[in-house]
Design a protein around this motif. Structure first.
Motif, short mmCIF file in Angstrom:
data_model
loop_
_atom_site.label_atom_id
_atom_site.label_comp_id
_atom_site.label_asym_id
_atom_site.label_seq_id
_atom_site.Cartn_x
_atom_site.Cartn_y
_atom_site.Cartn_z
N CYS A 6 -18.74 -2.75 -26.87
CA CYS A 6 -19.83 -3.18 -27.76
C CYS A 6 -20.78 -4.18 -27.11
O CYS A 6 -21.94 -3.90 -26.89
N MET A 7 -20.30 -5.37 -26.82
CA MET A 7 -21.19 -6.46 -26.43
C MET A 7 -21.10 -6.85 -24.95
O MET A 7 -21.76 -7.78 -24.51
N SER A 8 -20.27 -6.16 -24.17
CA SER A 8 -19.96 -6.66 -22.83
C SER A 8 -21.16 -6.70 -21.90
O SER A 8 -21.28 -7.60 -21.07
N SER A 9 -22.07 -5.73 -22.00
CA SER A 9 -23.23 -5.72 -21.10
C SER A 9 -24.16 -6.89 -21.39
O SER A 9 -24.65 -7.55 -20.47
N ALA A 10 -24.43 -7.14 -22.67
CA ALA A 10 -25.28 -8.28 -23.03
C ALA A 10 -24.61 -9.59 -22.63
O ALA A 10 -25.29 -10.53 -22.18
N ALA A 11 -23.29 -9.67 -22.80
CA ALA A 11 -22.58 -10.88 -22.41
C ALA A 11 -22.71 -11.14 -20.92
O ALA A 11 -23.01 -12.26 -20.48
N ALA A 12 -22.52 -10.11 -20.10
CA ALA A 12 -22.61 -10.27 -18.65
C ALA A 12 -24.01 -10.67 -18.23
O ALA A 12 -24.20 -11.55 -17.36
#
Length: 670
Positions: A125-131
């Motif tokens: 879900c959110m891992s790309s935005a987090a990175a």
């Protein structure tokens, strides 16, 4: 009346539960202070009275006493670890678990099991935005500003989000600004927008590069902000020079004049925000795509400016908190890195174990699922708050791997598609039957309160973890308040510092923003106003380049597939597909296709359509709509089928699978 929060999305709307499980909205929680709830929220009480609730542990499908089931699992875990080593046992968590559960699950894996093999569905879900946020700002807090700030903006650009269906109360915060939506479909959100950019699936990165190119070429860059608060602009400026507007139009299908409209509106605004959602992020280049939108935001002087900024619209209920406290493969509590020696020493000290005993990073979510039952992979899986048979990409492959396990243990409240395959199923409590904290999409820590008693025979996930830990020789508390106090100590000094947050403060203040490093600290609603969380306090521009989707269309698979949510359902549908009003509103999956494509394929509305990819096939009813591109079909992912087709190609940084675009063949089913 008991004050609590909705069991669904990351808005975590405030609600009260009264006699007879009557639901009413609260007005003290900013996410829905106007008294709004969506259809899912209004019907949430039916989750607790659903006739398909599990109320007793199941061992190989047979009801057994709790001690029998716990003893069996502990014995099997011990035997598998003794024979194959600690990494023979894996743990898979969820972005809907409370902070207490996410924390305790990470501790259980590393201390009681000694395994590195733990990850969670938030990786999807959110891992790309987090990175991307971490490499630009030094810290990931999805929306580093209160959601109420959006109402004061002049312009909001939303890339790859459909909040009108996924979290309807969010739309009330967009009634003031002009909204620009980037989406291959004319979604309900796009219909409300001032401007809709409709790119070819998989080309969001090229579009973002083109928007920045235009900002530079048209002299719209905030040069004073760039000089004072950022580094790396010159390199990024050079990297986008090749993305002139006409080239971007050829790649994306978005007309140049619309790109120019978007950039000029953002630049002319007194206050503006750029937000990304799963549509931009769930790609094998999702991290770079978000970085490109952050670069645009930085060039326009938005992040860390009061009334402007960049944010990620987190999806799952505790998608923010769930990635902060240790259920990710590479993390320890407080959003610390598991390979950081200082972080290991601090957390090990709280846990009372040697730092050297903690395992290192493990496999990411899809890699973990793909390794199950293989010679080098885990032989057992403990599953909390997730249903990967429906939600994982290439789901037929995932089902095969789960079927190869020696032991599958699930904690669930209903017999989900994955629980149906389990050797042991533990029946666990639902949101209003337990207390605990959630961290919403703003980084606001909220308190869910227990409103009703669970059915007899049902226990909490914390009870399950404590029961297994005790049988493995470790003393773990099951009381959520006690677990939260330990979480506070473990997070102290980390990026996501909760040490100054207490249940009492949350109740008194309607939520507390992290970081909050001491009891007297007010919390941090806008963390970047003075400086960014980088060593020099400056935000970093990151040069990125567009690359094609991992799987392009061809003669055999000539159409793009994209997936997403619908208003009535949530995630894998394990909850919402059991609520009668929601099933009535959205009873079945469907394939949405453009009239021109339907005519070409001799498909009429209501026909059963077969959609095939290189990984499998699925059937659903056709819906004809000019809201979608001619080269694209859409399927919602709340039912089994859509994720048989999706591509597990992974982002090299975030390890996010490419859910949002793959090549398919569409045919009328004979």
């Amino acid at each position: 009346m008991t004050k609590t929060h909705c069991p669904y999305c990351a808005l975590q709307c405030g609600m009260e539960i009264g006699p007879g499980l009557a639901i009413s909205p609260r007005t003290d929680i900013p996410a829905n202070a106007s008294g709004a709830l969506c259809q899912k929220g209004w019907t949430a009480g039916e989750l607790l009275t659903n006739g398909t609730r599990l109320t007793t542990p199941l061992l190989h499908g047979r009801p057994v006493e709790w001690d029998v089931a716990l003893d069996y699992v502990a014995y099997r875990l011990s035997a598998l670890r003794a024979e194959h080593g600690p990494d023979a046992v894996a743990v898979f968590g969820g972005g809907g678990l409370t902070n207490e559960k996410a924390y305790q699950l990470g501790k259980f894996a590393r201390v009681a099991l000694g395994t590195s093999q733990i990850d969670y569905n938030g990786r999807f879900c959110m891992s790309s935005a987090a990175a991307a946020s971490i490499r630009a700002f030094g810290m990931d807090r999805g929306m580093p500003f209160p959601i109420t700030d959006l109402a004061g903006a002049d312009v909001v650009l939303l890339a790859g989000g459909n909040v009108a269906e996924t979290m309807p109360p969010f739309v009330r915060h967009l009634s003031g600004p002009r909204v620009i939506v980037i989406d291959p479909r004319r979604t309900q959100t796009a219909k409300l927008a001032w401007l809709h950019l409709q790119p070819t699936p998989g080309t969001d990165l090229a579009l973002a590069l083109g928007l920045l190119h235009l900002a530079i070429a048209d002299e719209l860059v905030d040069e004073a902000y760039v000089a004072a608060r950022t580094t790396g602009f010159d390199e990024v400026g050079t990297s986008v020079s090749a993305w002139w507007p006409e080239r971007v139009e050829r790649v994306t299908g978005v007309p140049v004049y619309r790109m120019r409209q978007a950039v000029r509106a953002l630049a002319a605004a007194g206050n503006a925000y750029i937000l990304t959602g799963r549509g931009a992020e769930q790609h094998a280049k999702g991290t770079d795509t978000v970085s490109a939108f952050i670069n645009l935001a930085l060039a326009l002087g938005l992040p860390g400016t009061y009334g402007s900024g960049y944010g990620c619209v987190t999806g799952q209920g505790n998608g923010q908190g769930g990635r902060e406290h240790g259920q990710k493969a590479d993390q320890l509590p407080g959003y610390r890195k598991i390979d950081d020696p200082a972080a290991r020493e601090h957390v090990a000290g709280v846990w009372g174990v040697p730092a050297g005993s903690l395992p290192g990073p493990g496999r990411s979510a899809y890699e973990l699922l793909d390794a199950l039952g293989t010679p080098e992979g885990p032989r057992a899986l403990l599953l909390f708050g997730s249903n990967p048979i429906i939600s994982a990409p290439a789901s037929e492959r995932v089902a095969e791997r789960i079927g190869a396990l020696d032991l599958l243990v699930t904690c669930d409240f209903v017999m989900s598609e994955t629980a149906a395959l389990a050797d042991v199923v533990f029946p666990v409590t639902q949101w209003a039957e337990e207390s605990g904290t959630m961290t919403n999409l703003e980084g606001r820590v909220l308190l869910r309160r227990r409103a009703v008693d669970p059915p007899e025979g049902v226990r909490s996930d914390l009870d399950v973890i404590a029961g297994l830990a005790g049988r493995l020789g470790h003393d773990f508390p099951a009381d959520p308040a006690e677990v939260f106090d330990e979480l506070r100590r473990a997070s102290a000094g980390g990026p996501a510092d909760y040490s100054g947050i207490t249940y009492e403060r949350i109740a008194d203040e309607s939520g507390v923003f992290w970081p909050c490093p001491s009891p007297g600290h007010p919390g941090t609603p806008r963390p970047f106003l003075d400086s960014f969380a980088t060593p020099d306090g400056r935000a970093r521009f990151v040069p990125v380049q567009h690359r094609p989707a991992a799987e392009e269309t061809d003669e055999d698979y000539p159409v793009y597939l994209t997936t997403g949510r619908v208003l009535a359902h949530y995630q894998s549908g394990a909850q919402t597909r059991r609520i009668a009003p929601l099933v009535k509103a959205a009873p079945e999956p469907y394939v949405e296709l453009h009239p021109d494509l339907a005519e070409q394929l001799d498909i009429a509305a209501g026909d059963v359509v077969r959609v095939s990819s290189r990984r499998g096939q699925s059937k659903a009813v056709a819906r004809i709509s000019d809201a979608i591109r001619r080269d694209t079909v859409f399927m919602p992912f709340h039912w089994e089928g859509a994720n048989r087709l999706t591509n597990p190609a992974l982002d090299p940084t975030s390890r996010m699978p490419e859910f949002k675009v793959c090549a398919v063949r569409v045919e009328r089913d004979s």
